[in-house]
Enzyme design. Structure first.
Site, PDB file in Angstrom:
ATOM      1  N   GLU A 283       8.765  -4.884   7.782  1.00  0.00           N
ATOM      2  CA  GLU A 283      10.211  -5.126   7.703  1.00  0.00           C
ATOM      3  C   GLU A 283      11.002  -3.895   8.107  1.00  0.00           C
ATOM      4  O   GLU A 283      12.174  -3.995   8.432  1.00  0.00           O
ATOM      5  CB  GLU A 283      10.614  -5.550   6.276  1.00  0.00           C
ATOM      6  CG  GLU A 283      10.425  -7.038   6.047  1.00  0.00           C
ATOM      7  CD  GLU A 283      11.200  -7.575   4.847  1.00  0.00           C
ATOM      8  OE1 GLU A 283      11.391  -8.790   4.792  1.00  0.00           O
ATOM      9  OE2 GLU A 283      11.614  -6.804   3.966  1.00  0.00           O
ATOM     10  N   HIS A 304     -17.154  -8.878   8.780  1.00  0.00           N
ATOM     11  CA  HIS A 304     -17.954 -10.039   9.159  1.00  0.00           C
ATOM     12  C   HIS A 304     -17.075 -11.155   9.716  1.00  0.00           C
ATOM     13  O   HIS A 304     -17.509 -12.289   9.846  1.00  0.00           O
ATOM     14  CB  HIS A 304     -18.770 -10.534   7.955  1.00  0.00           C
ATOM     15  CG  HIS A 304     -19.740  -9.494   7.474  1.00  0.00           C
ATOM     16  ND1 HIS A 304     -21.080  -9.529   7.775  1.00  0.00           N
ATOM     17  CD2 HIS A 304     -19.545  -8.356   6.754  1.00  0.00           C
ATOM     18  CE1 HIS A 304     -21.672  -8.464   7.249  1.00  0.00           C
ATOM     19  NE2 HIS A 304     -20.758  -7.745   6.623  1.00  0.00           N
ATOM     20  N   LYS A 419      16.114 -18.127   7.892  1.00  0.00           N
ATOM     21  CA  LYS A 419      16.941 -18.670   6.796  1.00  0.00           C
ATOM     22  C   LYS A 419      18.059 -19.543   7.361  1.00  0.00           C
ATOM     23  O   LYS A 419      18.297 -20.648   6.877  1.00  0.00           O
ATOM     24  CB  LYS A 419      17.556 -17.522   5.987  1.00  0.00           C
ATOM     25  CG  LYS A 419      16.551 -16.778   5.142  1.00  0.00           C
ATOM     26  CD  LYS A 419      17.280 -15.822   4.215  1.00  0.00           C
ATOM     27  CE  LYS A 419      16.334 -14.878   3.533  1.00  0.00           C
ATOM     28  NZ  LYS A 419      17.009 -13.760   2.886  1.00  0.00           N
TER      29      LYS A 419
HETATM   30  O1  PA5 Z   1      12.512  -5.670   1.434  1.00  0.00           O
HETATM   31  C1  PA5 Z   1      13.382  -6.502   1.345  1.00  0.00           C
HETATM   32  O2  PA5 Z   1      14.581  -6.212   1.266  1.00  0.00           O
HETATM   33  C2  PA5 Z   1      13.027  -7.984   1.292  1.00  0.00           C
HETATM   34  O3  PA5 Z   1      11.655  -8.169   1.431  1.00  0.00           O
HETATM   35  C3  PA5 Z   1      13.491  -8.599  -0.016  1.00  0.00           C
HETATM   36  O4  PA5 Z   1      12.884  -7.918  -1.079  1.00  0.00           O
HETATM   37  C4  PA5 Z   1      13.141 -10.090  -0.084  1.00  0.00           C
HETATM   38  O5  PA5 Z   1      13.682 -10.775   1.014  1.00  0.00           O
HETATM   39  C5  PA5 Z   1      13.656 -10.702  -1.370  1.00  0.00           C
HETATM   40  O6  PA5 Z   1      15.039 -10.528  -1.469  1.00  0.00           O
HETATM   41  P1  PA5 Z   1      15.808 -10.677  -2.842  1.00  0.00           P
HETATM   42  O7  PA5 Z   1      15.345  -9.639  -3.770  1.00  0.00           O
HETATM   43  O8  PA5 Z   1      17.251 -10.507  -2.487  1.00  0.00           O
HETATM   44  O9  PA5 Z   1      15.521 -12.058  -3.352  1.00  0.00           O
END
Ligand code: PA5
Length: 429
Positions: A283, A304, A419
């Protein structure tokens, strides 16, 4: 301090290539240090280690202790950065086959109706002695509106309100300071609340209540974990060489066409931690057409399966291996006193750690010869202190390396794509 072994990786680069990348890494580190890079308002994961909040750690520990005394099941309801860190540490430190306290279950980390149905059935099943299970729920969402988490939260909390008179004391929300649907629900229902600091993004939040409460409920000493990270922070403020070297190497390999990093370990307990690294890197770096794909694997199991393609497939990979140097618990090969029907007597007396180490060394050798640069990241032992160190090591590494790519490590604009399409299909207004 976390140490690395970069011998294999260095052999793939000339001194000139490495030196140039290292000086880029130094510039990138400076951006972290003086908060001059993109997204610098999200550097709170450094702030919390510079100024540890002992009162909050104490509050979380004693709350977790109360829950541990009463709970049979503790449900961690969150996704992405809101659950991966806790899952990683709990998987790494809790026993394989029995619970050290309440059973920790996960929810809200995908949208399988089958999973949620079975989870709901499971928590309603009475215990062996016929008594009802005592269930606690920790819903974790910084935005307070992530669909996967919100749907599971709705189902479980509704059941809890129908089941327990003291449901409000059993439901804990960990969310942003204000705003978001979760805060509205917390205000209306009077749930206990932990705040996720504004300046810390999801994937950098494991050392906030996001990770610390579930980890403490699992029976892990969060003070030791946290202060492990603090000590790595303090050491790295004085000496960043290892982190910069690692960043320079990964950056150089990406430039040379190594588009995938297989992140792995020979310790199955660390599979969750490799998932945390995968999320942290994926990310953070995958933006604007840049980044290396962080794949995860568990060795020697996956030698494996994908071992073949790593050894002889397209030469566009690198490999990162998390190495545990000393075992905390081990098993040895017994001698059969002369008989050698299974032809394993040559290993009699050896510990599995030693055998596993030969598998590791052999793999590094073979993959290096096969054209895959391998980086080893070492921790002394698999314990809370060392994992705390490894958390900060990876957070700092991620920030430095991603700044080298010229992108903001701390946002995730691409996640909105699925989303928006999903909400359109679901007819959300
Ligand atoms: O690293 C990040 O920001 C994301 O992976 C969020 O943690 C994830 O999308 C979950 O978001 P939220 O805590 O707003 O539900």
């Amino acid at each position: 301090m976390i140490t690395t072994d970069v011998q294999s990786a260095r052999s793939f680069l000339s001194d000139e290539e490495f030196d140039q990348a290292f000086s880029e890494a130094q510039k990138a580190y400076q951006k972290v240090k003086d908060k001059s890079g993109a997204g610098s308002e999200w550097l709170g994961w450094r702030r919390i280690l510079r100024e540890p909040n002992d009162a909050e750690l104490e509050k979380i520990s004693s709350h977790a202790e109360r829950i541990r005394k009463d709970a049979d099941i503790f449900i961690v309801c969150g996704i992405g950065g809101s659950y991966t860190g806790a899952m990683a540490i709990i998987k790494a430190l809790n026993p394989y086959f029995k619970n050290n306290g309440p059973e920790i279950l996960y929810a809200g980390h995908h949208m399988s109706g089958k999973y949620l149905k079975q989870l709901m059935e499971y928590i309603q099943e009475p215990k062996e002695n016929g008594e009802a299970k005592s269930v606690y729920l920790n819903a974790i969402s910084k935005s307070g509106s992530t669909l996967e988490t919100a749907l599971a939260f709705r189902a479980i909390r509704t059941w809890m309100h129908n089941t327990y008179e003291d449901a409000a004391d059993r439901i804990i929300a960990t969310t942003g300071k204000e705003g978001g649907v979760m805060n509205k629900i917390v205000d209306e229902e009077g749930y206990q609340k932990y705040i996720i600091p504004d300046d810390i993004g999801g994937r950098f939040s494991v050392l906030t209540p996001v990770g610390l409460l579930p980890i403490a409920v699992a029976g892990i000493d969060i003070q030791t974990l946290y202060y492990g990270a603090v000590s790595e922070f303090e050491d790295r403020e004085k000496d960043q060489e290892t982190v910069l070297e690692y960043a320079a190497l990964r950056y150089s390999f990406l430039k040379k066409g190594h588009v995938m990093d297989v992140i792995t370990s020979f310790e199955p307990e660390l599979l969750g931690f490799t998932a945390w690294i995968q999320q942290l890197l994926g990310e953070s770096e995958g933006k604007e057409g840049k980044g290396m794909f962080p794949a995860m694997a568990g060795y020697s199991t996956d030698l494996h399966s994908i071992g073949q393609i790593i050894q002889e497939g397209q030469r566009n990979l690198m490999e990162t291996v998390l190495v545990v140097q000393k075992p905390i618990s081990d098993f040895s090969v017994e001698s059969t006193d002369g008989e050698d029907v299974d032809q394993l007597e040559y290993l009699a007396g050896k510990s599995f750690h030693e055998i596993n180490k030969s598998a590791l060394d052999g793999t590094v050798q073979a993959h290096t010869e096969g054209g895959v640069p391998v980086l080893k990241i070492n921790i002394e032992k698999l314990n809370a202190q060392q994992l705390g160190k490894l958390i900060y090591f990876y957070e700092l590494f991620t920030a430095v390396y991603v700044y080298m790519l010229g992108v903001n490590p701390f946002n995730q604009p691409g996640v909105e794509g699925y989303k928006k399409a999903m909400y359109r299909l679901l007819g959300k207004k």
